[in-house]
Design an enzyme around this catalytic site. Sequence first.
Site, PDB file in Angstrom:
ATOM      1  CG  HIS A 245      -5.367  -6.161  -0.018  1.00 29.46           C
ATOM      2  ND1 HIS A 245      -6.390  -6.167   0.907  1.00 29.46           N
ATOM      3  CD2 HIS A 245      -4.889  -4.886  -0.051  1.00 29.46           C
ATOM      4  CE1 HIS A 245      -6.510  -4.953   1.419  1.00 29.46           C
ATOM      5  NE2 HIS A 245      -5.623  -4.152   0.867  1.00 29.46           N
ATOM      6  CG  PHE A 247      -0.896  -9.354 -10.448  1.00 30.30           C
ATOM      7  CD1 PHE A 247       0.324  -8.777 -10.130  1.00 30.30           C
ATOM      8  CD2 PHE A 247      -1.263  -9.417 -11.782  1.00 30.30           C
ATOM      9  CE1 PHE A 247       1.161  -8.270 -11.120  1.00 30.30           C
ATOM     10  CE2 PHE A 247      -0.436  -8.917 -12.785  1.00 30.30           C
ATOM     11  CZ  PHE A 247       0.781  -8.342 -12.451  1.00 30.30           C
ATOM     12  CG  HIS A 249      -4.850  -3.552  -4.808  1.00 32.11           C
ATOM     13  ND1 HIS A 249      -5.480  -2.329  -4.777  1.00 32.11           N
ATOM     14  CD2 HIS A 249      -3.878  -3.492  -3.846  1.00 32.11           C
ATOM     15  CE1 HIS A 249      -4.926  -1.564  -3.848  1.00 32.11           C
ATOM     16  NE2 HIS A 249      -3.944  -2.243  -3.274  1.00 32.11           N
ATOM     17  CG  HIS A 285       1.219  -1.347  -2.620  1.00 29.85           C
ATOM     18  ND1 HIS A 285       0.871  -1.722  -3.900  1.00 29.85           N
ATOM     19  CD2 HIS A 285       0.053  -1.245  -1.924  1.00 29.85           C
ATOM     20  CE1 HIS A 285      -0.442  -1.828  -3.980  1.00 29.85           C
ATOM     21  NE2 HIS A 285      -0.957  -1.548  -2.803  1.00 29.85           N
ATOM     22  CG  ASP A 286      -1.173  -4.192  -0.575  1.00 36.37           C
ATOM     23  OD1 ASP A 286      -0.753  -4.020   0.587  1.00 36.37           O
ATOM     24  OD2 ASP A 286      -2.150  -3.565  -1.033  1.00 36.37           O
ATOM     25  CE1 TYR A 417     -11.478  -3.648   4.723  1.00 40.54           C
ATOM     26  CE2 TYR A 417     -13.443  -2.293   4.542  1.00 40.54           C
ATOM     27  CZ  TYR A 417     -12.071  -2.410   4.536  1.00 40.54           C
ATOM     28  OH  TYR A 417     -11.295  -1.302   4.365  1.00 40.54           O
ATOM     29  CB  ALA A 445     -18.567   0.836   3.301  1.00 34.12           C
ATOM     30  CD  GLN A 446     -16.406   2.946  -0.768  1.00 34.45           C
ATOM     31  OE1 GLN A 446     -15.858   2.319   0.145  1.00 34.45           O
ATOM     32  NE2 GLN A 446     -15.732   3.468  -1.755  1.00 34.45           N
TER      33      GLN A 446
END
Length: 501
Positions: A245, A247, A249, A285-286, A417, A445-446
């Site tokens: 998370h 810049f 992103h 947004h983040d 994570y 995970a995916q």
Amino acid sequence: MGSSSSSYAPRNIYLDVDGKVQKVVFSRHCRSCDIRELLCSSSNIPRNTAIMVVDPEGAMVSIDPTMPTNSPNNLYKVVPLSTGQVEEKEDMFHTVLSQVAEQFNRAFHITELKTELTNRLAMLEKRVEMEGLRVVEIEKCKNDLRKLRDEMTSRGSGSFSDDGKKVTPRRDIPSYPKYTLSRETIEALKKPTFDVWHWEHNEMLSCLEFMYHDLGLVKEFNMNPITLKHWLLAIQENYRNNPFHNFRHCFCVSQMMYGMIHLCNLQEKLSLTDLGILMTAAVCHDLDHPGYNNTYQINARTELAVRYNDMSPLENHHCAVAFQIISLPECNIFANVDPEAFKKIRQAIITLILATDMARHSEILECFKQKLDNFDFTSEEHVTCLKRVLIKCCDISNEVRPTEVAEPWVDCLLEEYFMQSDREKSEGLPVAPFMDRDKVTKPTAQIGFIKFVLIPMFETVMKLFPQIEEIMVQPLRDSRDHYEELKQLEEAMTEKWNKSD
């Protein structure tokens, strides 16, 4: 400056990690120390551990951007160096360092210099103390001047451009270099295949600035172009250096939004105000994401969770930071918008940012599905549902991109994570299985996320915009197949190891 079609030549290394195949991808531009950190992270070894890489024959492999690639059938192994080996090197280093220090001490009379520096430092401290009051007075004058200038601006004493429109006065704030985007880059920006890894922060800022001009948002909101630059700089500075998370992103999500606007031909279906809301929400947004999700915030009873009563604490924080930045006169891209119109824009941006909380995923998607059969682009309610789904699509759209662009993002996300789950374990908090480094692999995970979240959502949007199937939905299906094959390979390797034991 980067180019969207420049030769991104990733190197693939396959590791044996506890009997499982771990694929590691890195660019030839990576430094050796970065590759070492990546290998440590992929092998569940603490960072900064001294390691070596060996092939199946036990031969050492050099760790650098040109290290030879291998295959899943010829796995490398990352081996931590023993304490004795490291200590032996450290002892030799300290011995040499002591000898060098002794010689420097003799040559330059360190003791005498130290005494002289101490005396000079004491004199300087006295001068600073005497000058302190003067400094405070100067700062007070500066603050008074700033307040006066802001008051003059608010009362309408700003300068005017040649066409008579009011322009916010320019402030002496750092800017970023001006880049001229090539025609090839401009066209690539409109597509999900855009490679976001080739661009420095200044280049990404220039691309975002171009998007606002290209969509007609600067003209629509009568933005001062200098204010737009200042706003983008402030946005960049308020994204933290998290593994995921960050810049980059932010840019990734904003570029995908820009691409979907063109791909779905939204310029003909939505107003310019709606396009501005979509782009600005994507950019913001983040903001100031701390790298730990809402579950952690709530379980740890952090300041954000307490402040927002456990209700989307991160998303509420992102909104607050966004409008704190816009409240600064030098960063207010909506300064020339009518106050009533701004209230609606502000509320719409907040609605979209709050929609990025995955806890509300089913609710938001179901709302959109109910309106699909008779979707009305003239209905504010229908358009709001669409905008909420669009920002959700862009926020989690990495797997839409080519594998060589998407896969490094998985590594970044897993790193974030694992940071959270390690902290949760140390603090005695619940740990989600999909974040636990001892339980999750890249394929596991995916696969579930792609099959049960991404594909259903994008296929729903495809019903309204069929043109996204080939460019966005099919890559998701291919990505699902890729990770399922990788999972089968891992299971086969695990079975082989179990039999050999």
